[in-house]
Design a protein around this motif. Structure first.
Motif, PDB file in Angstrom:
ATOM      1  N   ARG A 168     -15.979 -25.354   0.734  1.00 52.57           N
ATOM      2  CA  ARG A 168     -16.163 -24.848   2.104  1.00 52.57           C
ATOM      3  C   ARG A 168     -14.828 -24.727   2.817  1.00 52.57           C
ATOM      4  N   ILE A 169     -13.976 -25.742   2.673  1.00 56.81           N
ATOM      5  CA  ILE A 169     -12.651 -25.702   3.313  1.00 56.81           C
ATOM      6  C   ILE A 169     -11.824 -24.563   2.729  1.00 56.81           C
ATOM      7  N   LEU A 170     -11.888 -24.391   1.415  1.00 55.18           N
ATOM      8  CA  LEU A 170     -11.137 -23.327   0.769  1.00 55.18           C
ATOM      9  C   LEU A 170     -11.614 -21.955   1.230  1.00 55.18           C
ATOM     10  N   ASN A 171     -12.920 -21.772   1.347  1.00 54.44           N
ATOM     11  CA  ASN A 171     -13.449 -20.492   1.809  1.00 54.44           C
ATOM     12  C   ASN A 171     -13.074 -20.231   3.268  1.00 54.44           C
ATOM     13  N   ASP A 172     -13.072 -21.266   4.101  1.00 52.62           N
ATOM     14  CA  ASP A 172     -12.645 -21.099   5.495  1.00 52.62           C
ATOM     15  C   ASP A 172     -11.176 -20.698   5.564  1.00 52.62           C
ATOM     16  N   GLN A 173     -10.346 -21.304   4.728  1.00 52.78           N
ATOM     17  CA  GLN A 173      -8.924 -20.935   4.704  1.00 52.78           C
ATOM     18  C   GLN A 173      -8.740 -19.500   4.252  1.00 52.78           C
ATOM     19  N   ARG A 174      -9.527 -19.077   3.278  1.00 52.55           N
ATOM     20  CA  ARG A 174      -9.416 -17.701   2.798  1.00 52.55           C
ATOM     21  C   ARG A 174      -9.832 -16.704   3.867  1.00 52.55           C
ATOM     22  N   LEU A 175     -10.832 -17.055   4.681  1.00 55.22           N
ATOM     23  CA  LEU A 175     -11.260 -16.147   5.745  1.00 55.22           C
ATOM     24  C   LEU A 175     -10.195 -16.009   6.824  1.00 55.22           C
ATOM     25  N   ARG A 176      -9.453 -17.066   7.091  1.00 55.33           N
ATOM     26  CA  ARG A 176      -8.421 -17.019   8.125  1.00 55.33           C
ATOM     27  C   ARG A 176      -7.091 -16.474   7.609  1.00 55.33           C
ATOM     28  N   ARG A 177      -6.940 -16.376   6.303  1.00 54.89           N
ATOM     29  CA  ARG A 177      -5.692 -15.901   5.720  1.00 54.89           C
ATOM     30  C   ARG A 177      -5.537 -14.405   5.986  1.00 54.89           C
ATOM     31  N   PRO A 178      -4.369 -13.972   6.424  1.00 47.25           N
ATOM     32  CA  PRO A 178      -4.198 -12.533   6.658  1.00 47.25           C
ATOM     33  C   PRO A 178      -4.170 -11.779   5.328  1.00 47.25           C
ATOM     34  N   SER A 179      -4.764 -10.598   5.337  1.00 43.06           N
ATOM     35  CA  SER A 179      -4.757  -9.810   4.112  1.00 43.06           C
ATOM     36  C   SER A 179      -3.400  -9.144   3.952  1.00 43.06           C
ATOM     37  N   SER A 180      -3.005  -8.960   2.720  1.00 39.77           N
ATOM     38  CA  SER A 180      -1.702  -8.349   2.466  1.00 39.77           C
ATOM     39  C   SER A 180      -1.763  -6.875   2.845  1.00 39.77           C
ATOM     40  N   PRO A 181      -0.622  -6.314   3.175  1.00 47.09           N
ATOM     41  CA  PRO A 181      -0.633  -4.901   3.582  1.00 47.09           C
ATOM     42  C   PRO A 181      -1.128  -4.005   2.453  1.00 47.09           C
ATOM     43  N   HIS A 182      -2.008  -3.124   2.798  1.00 50.37           N
ATOM     44  CA  HIS A 182      -2.560  -2.192   1.838  1.00 50.37           C
ATOM     45  C   HIS A 182      -1.704  -0.934   1.830  1.00 50.37           C
ATOM     46  N   PHE A 183      -1.719  -0.193   0.723  1.00 48.33           N
ATOM     47  CA  PHE A 183      -0.825   0.962   0.642  1.00 48.33           C
ATOM     48  C   PHE A 183      -1.185   2.044   1.654  1.00 48.33           C
ATOM     49  N   THR A 184      -2.363   1.969   2.264  1.00 47.18           N
ATOM     50  CA  THR A 184      -2.735   2.994   3.234  1.00 47.18           C
ATOM     51  C   THR A 184      -1.957   2.877   4.538  1.00 47.18           C
ATOM     52  N   ILE A 185      -1.308   1.735   4.801  1.00 45.86           N
ATOM     53  CA  ILE A 185      -0.533   1.622   6.032  1.00 45.86           C
ATOM     54  C   ILE A 185       0.865   2.183   5.867  1.00 45.86           C
ATOM     55  N   TYR A 186       1.254   2.494   4.645  1.00 48.25           N
ATOM     56  CA  TYR A 186       2.586   3.025   4.395  1.00 48.25           C
ATOM     57  C   TYR A 186       2.553   4.548   4.352  1.00 48.25           C
ATOM     58  N   GLN A 187       3.665   5.144   4.719  1.00 48.64           N
ATOM     59  CA  GLN A 187       3.788   6.593   4.617  1.00 48.64           C
ATOM     60  C   GLN A 187       3.870   6.961   3.144  1.00 48.64           C
ATOM     61  N   PRO A 188       3.084   7.936   2.701  1.00 47.84           N
ATOM     62  CA  PRO A 188       3.138   8.314   1.283  1.00 47.84           C
ATOM     63  C   PRO A 188       4.537   8.773   0.885  1.00 47.84           C
ATOM     64  N   GLN A 189       4.993   8.281  -0.242  1.00 46.30           N
ATOM     65  CA  GLN A 189       6.314   8.635  -0.749  1.00 46.30           C
ATOM     66  C   GLN A 189       6.159   9.176  -2.158  1.00 46.30           C
TER      67      GLN A 189
END
Length: 178
Positions: free
Chosen positions: A50-71
């Motif tokens: 339960r503690i591990l799942n709560d930590q995972r929910l609060r953890r920020p997600s890593s930037p996805h390639f959709t936030i970057y300008q296509p190169q």
């Protein structure tokens, strides 16, 4: 030259290095050094999960390639992997089909099937096969150039990328018109 093992000083030197007695005996230095008190408690496996799942929910997600300008560089890299995987699947799929049913997938049956297909479907099929083949082959040559130390600069990477795209278009048209 004598080593510490020959003289027998190895363990004494390790003790002196790992356990400095003057620091532990000096109360002033001991009081200045920060002590960290760690307190632990035992949890049930369900509470740990339960503690591990709560930590995972609060953890920020890593930037996805959709936030970057296509190169061009990362699009070409993804396309190279996708075309390579697609061509491999086609090659191994046909090879396995030929192993399973050699009478069905021999050259005479394949030519008979292609003769009965309309011209538009033939050209579309040629484009679907020729474009990934041309791009993957030419981009592979680009990577070999990188391995030799050519086109490593940003300008070189972009110029070789655009050259691969142009040559892929020309090669696709040439292969389709064969």
């Amino acid at each position: 030259m004598l080593s510490t093992r020959t003289v027998g000083l190895g363990s004494a030197l390790r003790q002196a290095a790992l356990k400095p007695r003057n620091v532990t005996r000096n109360s002033v230095i001991r009081s200045v050094m920060a002590k960290r008190m760690i307190q632990t408690e035992s949890l049930t496996p369900q509470a740990e999960e339960r503690i591990l799942n709560d930590q995972r929910l609060r953890r920020p997600s890593s930037p996805h390639f959709t936030i970057y300008q296509p190169q061009l560089t990362w699009i070409a890299s993804i396309a190279n992997r996708v075309t390579g995987a697609g061509l491999s699947v086609l090659l191994y799929g046909y090879a396995l089909a030929y192993l399973v049913a050699p009478a069905t997938f021999d050259s005479t049956h394949v030519l008979e099937l292609l003769a009965s297909v309309p011209e538009a479907v033939k050209y579309a099929g040629k484009v679907v096969l020729a474009a990934p083949f041309a791009f993957h082959s030419l981009n592979g040559l680009r990577h070999l150039g990188w391995d030799m130390g050519k086109f490593i600069t940003l300008k070189g990477a972009y110029s070789s990328g655009y050259a691969v795209l142009a040559a892929s278009a020309v090669s696709t048209v040439a292969l389709v018109l064969l």
